[in-house]
Design a protein around this motif. Sequence first.
Motif, short mmCIF file in Angstrom:
data_model
loop_
_atom_site.label_atom_id
_atom_site.label_comp_id
_atom_site.label_asym_id
_atom_site.label_seq_id
_atom_site.Cartn_x
_atom_site.Cartn_y
_atom_site.Cartn_z
N PHE A 1 -15.31 -13.67 -33.26
CA PHE A 1 -16.36 -14.57 -33.73
C PHE A 1 -16.63 -15.76 -32.81
N ALA A 2 -15.95 -15.80 -31.66
CA ALA A 2 -16.20 -16.88 -30.69
C ALA A 2 -17.56 -16.71 -30.04
N ASP A 3 -18.19 -17.83 -29.70
CA ASP A 3 -19.45 -17.77 -28.95
C ASP A 3 -19.20 -17.35 -27.50
N LEU A 4 -18.06 -17.78 -26.97
CA LEU A 4 -17.71 -17.50 -25.57
C LEU A 4 -16.22 -17.25 -25.48
N VAL A 5 -15.85 -16.13 -24.87
CA VAL A 5 -14.44 -15.82 -24.64
C VAL A 5 -14.21 -15.68 -23.15
N ILE A 6 -13.26 -16.45 -22.61
CA ILE A 6 -12.97 -16.47 -21.18
C ILE A 6 -11.56 -15.95 -20.96
N VAL A 7 -11.42 -14.95 -20.09
CA VAL A 7 -10.11 -14.45 -19.68
C VAL A 7 -9.86 -14.91 -18.25
N GLY A 8 -8.73 -15.55 -18.02
CA GLY A 8 -8.43 -16.08 -16.69
C GLY A 8 -7.65 -15.11 -15.83
N SER A 9 -7.63 -15.37 -14.54
CA SER A 9 -6.84 -14.56 -13.61
C SER A 9 -5.35 -14.79 -13.85
N TYR A 10 -4.57 -13.79 -13.47
CA TYR A 10 -3.11 -13.79 -13.59
C TYR A 10 -2.59 -13.82 -15.02
N VAL A 11 -3.45 -13.55 -16.00
CA VAL A 11 -2.97 -13.41 -17.37
C VAL A 11 -2.09 -12.17 -17.45
N PRO A 12 -0.90 -12.27 -18.02
CA PRO A 12 -0.04 -11.08 -18.14
C PRO A 12 -0.76 -9.96 -18.89
N GLU A 13 -0.59 -8.73 -18.37
CA GLU A 13 -1.29 -7.56 -18.91
C GLU A 13 -2.79 -7.81 -18.99
N GLY A 14 -3.32 -8.45 -17.94
CA GLY A 14 -4.70 -8.90 -17.94
C GLY A 14 -5.73 -7.80 -18.12
N VAL A 15 -5.44 -6.61 -17.60
CA VAL A 15 -6.39 -5.50 -17.75
C VAL A 15 -6.49 -5.09 -19.22
N ALA A 16 -5.34 -4.92 -19.87
CA ALA A 16 -5.33 -4.57 -21.29
C ALA A 16 -5.95 -5.69 -22.13
N VAL A 17 -5.63 -6.93 -21.79
CA VAL A 17 -6.21 -8.08 -22.50
C VAL A 17 -7.73 -8.08 -22.33
N GLY A 18 -8.18 -7.83 -21.09
CA GLY A 18 -9.61 -7.81 -20.82
C GLY A 18 -10.34 -6.74 -21.62
N HIS A 19 -9.78 -5.54 -21.65
CA HIS A 19 -10.40 -4.46 -22.44
C HIS A 19 -10.46 -4.85 -23.92
N PHE A 20 -9.39 -5.42 -24.42
CA PHE A 20 -9.37 -5.86 -25.82
C PHE A 20 -10.47 -6.88 -26.08
N VAL A 21 -10.64 -7.82 -25.17
CA VAL A 21 -11.64 -8.88 -25.35
C VAL A 21 -13.06 -8.31 -25.32
N VAL A 22 -13.38 -7.52 -24.29
CA VAL A 22 -14.77 -7.04 -24.17
C VAL A 22 -15.12 -6.05 -25.28
N GLU A 23 -14.12 -5.38 -25.83
CA GLU A 23 -14.37 -4.44 -26.93
C GLU A 23 -14.41 -5.14 -28.28
N THR A 24 -13.85 -6.35 -28.36
CA THR A 24 -13.72 -7.05 -29.64
C THR A 24 -14.76 -8.14 -29.82
N ALA A 25 -15.03 -8.90 -28.77
CA ALA A 25 -15.87 -10.10 -28.88
C ALA A 25 -17.32 -9.76 -29.18
N ASP A 26 -17.89 -10.49 -30.13
CA ASP A 26 -19.32 -10.38 -30.41
C ASP A 26 -20.14 -11.31 -29.51
#
Length: 364
Positions: free
Chosen positions: A83-108
């Motif tokens: 439900f966030a207006d903007l979701v930002i994923v930063g570089s070097y986040v642990p498991e960043g690829v999995a986190v990124g997929h989760f974010v782009v698939e989840t965020a409206d």
Amino acid sequence: MKNNLNIVVLGLSITSSWGNGHATTFRGLIRELHKNGHDVTFLERDVPWYASNRDLKDFSYCNTILYSGLDELRQKHTEIIRFADLVIVGSYVPEGVAVGHFVVETADGITAFYDIDTPVTLAKMEKNDFEYLHPDLIPMYHMYLSFTGGPTLKRLEEQYGSPMARPFYCSFDPELYFPEEQVKQWDLGYLGTYSTDRQPPLTKLMLQAAEEFQGGRFVVAGPQYPAGIEWPSNVERIEHLPPLEHRKFYNSQRFTMNITRDDMIRAGYSPSVRLFEAAACNTPIISDYWEGIESIFEPGKEILISKSAEETVNYLTGIGEEERQQIAASAREKVLAYHTAAHRAKELETYYSEATAFSRTVQE
């Protein structure tokens, strides 16, 4: 654009600056976003090396949440991401690829990848090292906010398929970095975590200069330097310097040294946050050269470029106090006009509006 955005950031760390420059960058940006009326939640992976070195004192400007891993992120924090207006994923986040997929698939809302390490990221992907970003993910984010400007932005769009790559340099907080009266303990100082590619130019431009200029006083601050390094006798070592001590550190130097990582030199247009912080403290900078540095500071007037120990010593011994102060004042004027955290917050708002409009156009 809404006056009050709900922003979620998943970043390397905001609670600890130990061994990373991300924390100060995130702190300044989020503090300014909060001042502009936005609500920010920062999600940080709870890891031992940051847990034992936490130095964030003020949590008032964002909701900081520590999570243990990807499962907990999915189980407990899906709704705030959705439900966030903007979701930002930063570089070097642990498991960043999995986190990124989760974010782009989840965020409206709008999603962005904020790369504080763009040249390093691209070099890693070219070696099939997908530690925190995969090429397939780049087109899925609405925006790629890049630490590096210049030709790299075109490359991100044309080669990697980013819908919208924008320059998003690091910044400084004028409330934390400013001139103050300090005894000049050192003629030249350097602040930076050890890295194998920075050590040779540090040796060439600073440590050899210290050996040539025996009457000079030098200092290197930062963690993770190998025990086997032989430091000249006139070079002081400081193992870790928390952000709250950076201002005093810069103000205690006649000049400060900037050393750039190889990948960032190759990419160009990649100013370190240390450049902005030092300039804000009215400390003149001696730097190695990289393409695009002229777009940040004017060489000779706002920054000094060194290619050898001899040039470094010439600056330290040949520049009089009046000229030294003038170079420092010119650089400070530049960063106050273009590179504060408030400038970045405004840029982010502009980019968000641009991405929102682009997203609507695509949907139509």
